[in-house]
Design an enzyme around this catalytic site. Structure first.
Site, PDB file in Angstrom:
ATOM      1  N   GLY A 535      57.051 -23.462  10.862  1.00 29.47           N
ATOM      2  CA  GLY A 535      56.319 -22.250  11.314  1.00 29.47           C
ATOM      3  C   GLY A 535      55.332 -22.903  11.893  1.00 29.47           C
ATOM      4  N   ARG A 656      54.344 -33.331  26.326  1.00 30.06           N
ATOM      5  CA  ARG A 656      55.446 -33.723  26.680  1.00 30.06           C
ATOM      6  C   ARG A 656      56.711 -32.853  26.088  1.00 30.06           C
ATOM      7  NH1 ARG A 656      58.402 -39.139  27.211  1.00 30.06           N
ATOM      8  NH2 ARG A 656      59.865 -38.536  28.546  1.00 30.06           N
ATOM      9  N   ASN A 659      63.254 -31.883  25.207  1.00 22.75           N
ATOM     10  CA  ASN A 659      64.786 -31.802  25.832  1.00 22.75           C
ATOM     11  C   ASN A 659      64.551 -30.359  26.784  1.00 22.75           C
ATOM     12  OD1 ASN A 659      67.257 -30.353  25.979  1.00 22.75           O
ATOM     13  ND2 ASN A 659      67.901 -31.210  24.012  1.00 22.75           N
ATOM     14  N   LYS A 661      66.683 -28.561  28.099  1.00 25.60           N
ATOM     15  CA  LYS A 661      67.389 -27.325  28.063  1.00 25.60           C
ATOM     16  C   LYS A 661      67.112 -26.522  26.818  1.00 25.60           C
ATOM     17  CE  LYS A 661      71.992 -28.214  28.610  1.00 25.60           C
ATOM     18  NZ  LYS A 661      73.299 -28.683  28.326  1.00 25.60           N
ATOM     19  N   THR A 662      66.654 -27.069  25.806  1.00 18.55           N
ATOM     20  CA  THR A 662      66.337 -26.198  24.467  1.00 18.55           C
ATOM     21  C   THR A 662      64.983 -25.946  24.691  1.00 18.55           C
ATOM     22  OG1 THR A 662      65.696 -28.332  23.253  1.00 18.55           O
ATOM     23  CG2 THR A 662      67.722 -27.334  22.803  1.00 18.55           C
ATOM     24  N   GLN A 666      63.571 -21.894  24.648  1.00 24.94           N
ATOM     25  CA  GLN A 666      62.448 -21.448  23.840  1.00 24.94           C
ATOM     26  C   GLN A 666      61.381 -20.903  24.738  1.00 24.94           C
ATOM     27  OE1 GLN A 666      62.200 -21.738  20.094  1.00 24.94           O
ATOM     28  NE2 GLN A 666      61.479 -23.834  20.071  1.00 24.94           N
ATOM     29  N   GLU A 732      56.162 -20.665  19.819  1.00 28.28           N
ATOM     30  CA  GLU A 732      55.432 -19.730  19.787  1.00 28.28           C
ATOM     31  C   GLU A 732      54.881 -19.310  21.292  1.00 28.28           C
ATOM     32  OE1 GLU A 732      54.248 -18.673  15.633  1.00 28.28           O
ATOM     33  OE2 GLU A 732      54.619 -20.651  15.582  1.00 28.28           O
TER      34      GLU A 732
END
Lengths: 765, 160
Positions: A535, A656, A659, A661-662, A666, A732
């Site tokens: 969280g 930094r 990844n 792709k992920t 997000q 977030e």
């Protein structure tokens, strides 16, 4: 306690940065190997085959199924409760109400203890009191879900209704200032902001309203639970396995180590997958019946017992000097809350850290309403706080006939405007510059309604995204280095889809100088070393810090194990680095020995080390935040008022990127949830009865594929020298600023300022 | 209500089940066969999370009565790979990162396969339109477009 904390904070702020843990930048911060690579999700193949087993998919012998009955009033007492017919219904194993539920302590309220996870701290099914509309009043266990649902329909309840505070307008009149807002002061005043506003050359003074929202993760909340004596096992869908285990131990009067919580896959969280009444009731029913229990809430059930983002009313007033700097910045308001709750929707947080002003006033109030406890939802506070603040900035820029990006450049602060601490890493102006270039901001005509194609009015808007950097204290990681040169990294952390296991495997491989394929990351189980909650976009940094700590221990242990026959003999930990599956001298690459060789010579099958991450002192020393510049183009139909977002670009500054792709996923996912916040999402709360009126995906409108335009995301990729890996969490930041970017674009297209979300077509006609 | 026996093909194998007339397809797959890839989420047939192929046609399992599959061929996400070798759409979803939590993914993959059967070379808008009945709250929509296009290419390579 708070005095000690204040003294410690001051000491940390005054200490030289190099004294702190992590005071010297992480050497991996600038290394381009596995870090940053767009690796595919480790759990991908399992998930595309439908083989990842979520909480409601774990099978246990003798399982019975739970169904809940919810109150239909907001305040009062149960007067009569008839359960005989339900008890006699086919397949029923138990009917539980306040009369026969085991005695349970209320779950300790979140933030009241390090691992407390209770959302409201209210007693659960312990008395006849009703405290919100939708509160569970009975639970049925049966051999099948169908039988349980049917039996619940046979229970008859009547209520003695008491007066309830369910109107936000009425509650606002009695709003109060809480002791603190998530540990931060409820209000801050620097100078006399009201006077500065009055005297300012340019000013705006506006009210913004935002509605309630629900997370609506596609996975319904669920748990599969079983007692074995005083040992409790909970297969849960949660963002806080350790918090859940500790809190359940308090509720049921057992030891924390007697509770095992497993949650390897979570079908979307967004803040909503914590500890609620449903798990506690299922566990109580399991204890009472002696049977393992599955609880899977219906979609309506999720709305009844799992709170969401609450409604807010915010005032933003800005006063500017002729040179475009701020004389006054005021952000105040109130969020609807029940009496006992720790989720105040901290909308005033962005204004504390974002812009320089001579005088600042931020203040936030809460209410005492009879309603379901709020639960944190993606960027609680910042998502709706940036809507108000960033719309007001746009309005001020217009009043000054200044480009809104230029206005933001002029009010860029040198240090944190309210805490006075230095920024650890802030490149917002740069993010705006890159974003504006890429988006074609120079093609925007600042005059509203100046671009039209047929029936469609076209406009552009921008807004700042911001979210704090958090790293949670208390997490520990373990590394099992095996004789075949593989590493298993273990920490009880969480995977709701962010890519936790993938990214930390990349990290650990780089840290240990191993091939990516030789590292695995185990998580989601309290039998592993204690993790921190997922969280506040904190998990990546929290896990990374623990992995750094355990890697240091591992290096020491390896050097001991290597002994005098090794090329590494006599070297100290800071004289070696991990490379090619072993350790070598920093300056003499020839002095190298592989892990396999070290373990073999020592006749060891594996080397196991564990260490806790250092306290997150960097958060006290520096003002640490992620930033972004959100750019939106909308098309608004001049005849029907229909709004289509036609282009969106997010330019982020989040340290930094680990990844590509992920991270892309997000960022874009956050932006899309932000488009829902801007245009369609609203939990309808009946102010007369306190009942949520649209508890379904048919009537709560989350973005669908057709709502989503081409979205581009770019990032500065500048490491934060004070965070592990130079990284910030990014779950977030994407949703923040989107509401304002859309609203500002709608204004540019139509000339209408919409100061109440969502921006639906009726507000434009 | 009286039970009845239905016979159908499930992921290539002939099977039998005793069901009641009001049971839906998701309940049948989960309780009788332990297949959990088709999942109920909205319970209203609008989110696509429970998508199953019946005689090659994608249906919402939460609204589809189990009795109606008597005599049909049913394919679920668990039957899409060939002995562990992923279907091109499954591969494309992994490679493009077309999901986060993966909960809705089985429904998307089955629906996206049907999309390519109907439109072997779809453009972005066709994909958006066709897949708007599948909800993804993680909102991997942009990457799903990439995945469908990549799968279209993979299919062509296999065909050629």
């Amino acid at each position: 306690m708070s005095i000690i904390m204040d003294v410690m904070k001051t000491a940390v702020r005054l200490a030289p940065g190099s004294w702190l843990p992590g005071g010297t930048p992480d050497p991996l911060m600038n290394k381009h190997g596995l870090i940053g690579k767009p690796a595919s999700r480790i759990d991908g193949p399992l998930k595309v085959q439908g083989k990842a087993r979520f909480a409601a998919e774990v099978s246990l012998p003798g399982l019975v199924y739970a169904s809940l009955l919810y109150s239909t009033i907001a305040r009062g007492r149960i007067a009569t409760l008839e359960t005989a017919e339900a008890e006699a219904a086919p397949g029923v194993a138990l009917v539980m109400t306040y009369r026969n539920a085991p005695r349970m302590a209320p779950p300790p309220l979140m933030m009241s203890a390090p691992k407390a996870a209770g959302a409201s701290g209210l007693p659960i099914m312990q008395d006849a009191e009703i405290r919100w509309n939708g509160q569970p009043v009975a639970l049925v266990l049966a051999q099948t879900q169908e039988q349980a649902d049917h039996a619940v329909s046979l229970i008859r309840v009547t209520y003695a209704v008491a007066p309830a505070v369910t109107s936000f307008d009425a509650a606002k009149a009695k709003a109060r200032t809480p002791e603190n807002i998530l540990g931060e002061p409820s209000s801050i005043e620097i100078g006399d902001a009201e006077k500065a506003l009055k005297d300012a050359a340019f000013k705006v003074d506006l009210i913004y309203r935002t509605p309630r929202h629900n997370h609506n993760a596609i996975e319904l909340h669920a748990a599969t639970v079983a007692w074995n004596g005083d040992q409790l096992t909970v297969h849960d869908a949660t963002q806080m396995v350790n918090g859940t285990a500790w809190t359940l131990a308090q509720v049921f009067g057992v030891k924390e180590e007697q509770v095992r919580v497993l949650s390897p896959y979570v079908g979307g969280g967004f803040g909503g997958k914590g500890l609620g009444d449903h798990q506690i009731l299922a566990i109580a029913a399991s204890r009472l019946s002696g049977r393992p229990v599955r609880i899977l809430l219906s979609r309506e059930g999720v709305y009844r017992v799992v709170g969401g983002r609450t409604t807010t009313e915010q005032r933003v007033a800005l006063g500017a000097k002729p040179d475009g700097t701020l004389a006054a910045l005021i952000h105040t308001g109130v969020a609807a809350t029940p009496t006992r709750n720790v989720c105040p929707e901290q909308f005033s947080f962005p204004a504390r850290h974002l812009y320089a002003a001579n005088a600042i006033k931020v203040a936030q109030q809460v209410t005492d309403m009879d309603m379901l406890a709020n639960i944190f939802m993606r960027a609680p506070g910042e998502s709706v706080g940036t809507y108000a603040l960033e719309c007001a900035i746009d309005e001020l820029a217009e009043a000054m006939q200044l480009d809104p990006i230029e206005l933001r450049r002029r009010i860029e602060p040198e240090k944190d405007p309210t805490s006075g601490t230095p920024f650890s890493s802030r490149h917002l102006v740069e993010a705006y510059r890159h974003g504006a270039e890429r988006f074609g901001w120079d093609r925007r005509d600042p005059t509203p309604r100046s671009r039209r194609e047929g029936e469609w009015l076209i406009g552009m808007g921008c807004a700042t995204a911001t979210y704090p950097y958090y790293r949670m204290p208390g997490g520990a990681a373990r590394i099992r280095l095996t004789a075949d040169g593989r590493a298993i990294v273990q920490m009880a952390s969480h995977e709701m889809g962010m890519g936790t296991a993938t990214v930390q495997a990349q990290h650990a491989a780089e840290r240990l100088g191993l091939e990516y394929e030789k590292v695995s990351f185990e998580y989601g189980d309290t039998s592993l070393p204690s993790g921190t909650l997922a969280g506040g976009s904190s998990q990546t940094a929290s896990i990374a810090a623990a992995i750094i700590a355990v890697s240091e221990v591992l290096t020491k242990e390896l050097l001991k194990l290597a002994g005098n026959d090794s090329p590494l003999a006599g070297l100290k930990p800071d004289e070696v680095e991990a490379r090619d599956g072993g350790l070598c001298h920093v300056d003499e690459p020839g002095r190298f020995e592989s892990y396999v060789s070290i373990l073999k010579r020592a006749h060891r099958d594996e080397l196991v080390c564990e260490a806790e991450a250092p306290q997150p002192f960097e958060m006290w020393k520096y003002s640490m935040h992620s930033y972004g510049a959100q750019f939106c183009e909308v098309r608004v139909n001049a005849v029907t008022g229909e709004i289509r977002v036609s282009r969106f670009l997010g330019s982020f500054d989040c340290g930094r990127i680990l990844n590509a792709k992920t991270a892309t996923s997000q960022f874009k996912g956050g932006i899309i949830m932000g488009l829902g916040l801007a245009l369609s999402e609203e939990t309808l709360f009946d102010e007369r009865s306190g009942r949520i009126m649209n508890p379904s995906l048919a009537e709560y409108h989350v973005p669908v594929h057709m709502d989503v335009p081409a979205i581009e995301v770019i990032w500065t990729d500048i490491p934060d020298p004070h965070s592990p890996l130079g990284a910030h969490g990014i779950g977030e930041i994407g949703i923040t600023g989107v509401g304002a970017a859309v609203a500002n674009a709608v204004y540019n297209a139509t000339g209408k300022r919409i100061r109440e979300l969502p921006i639906t077509l009726d507000k434009l006609l | 209500m009286t039970a009845r026996t239905i016979h159908f093909t499930l992921n290539g194998a002939p099977v039998t089940a005793d069901i009641k007339p009001h049971h839906n397809l998701v309940e049948l797959l989960q309780t009788h066969f332990g297949l959990t890839g088709a999942r109920e989420s909205c319970g209203q047939g609008l989110c696509g999370c429970c998508t199953v192929l019946v005689d090659g046609r994608a249906v919402s399992g939460c609204l589809f009565l189990a009795v109606r599959i008597d005599g049909t061929e049913v394919v679920t996400i668990e039957g899409l790979d060939a002995g562990g070798k992923l279907n091109p759409m499954q591969e494309a979803f992994v490679e493009t990162g077309a999901f986060q939590c993966g909960y809705c993914t089985p429904g998307f993959i089955l629906m996206a396969n049907q999309l390519l059967d109907a439109h072997p070379d779809p453009d972005d808008d066709q994909i958006r339109h066709y897949l708007s009945g599948n909800l993804c709250r993680c909102a991997a929509y942009p990457q799903i477009i990439d995945a469908v296009k990549l799968a279209a290419k993979k299919r062509k390579t296999i065909a050629a």
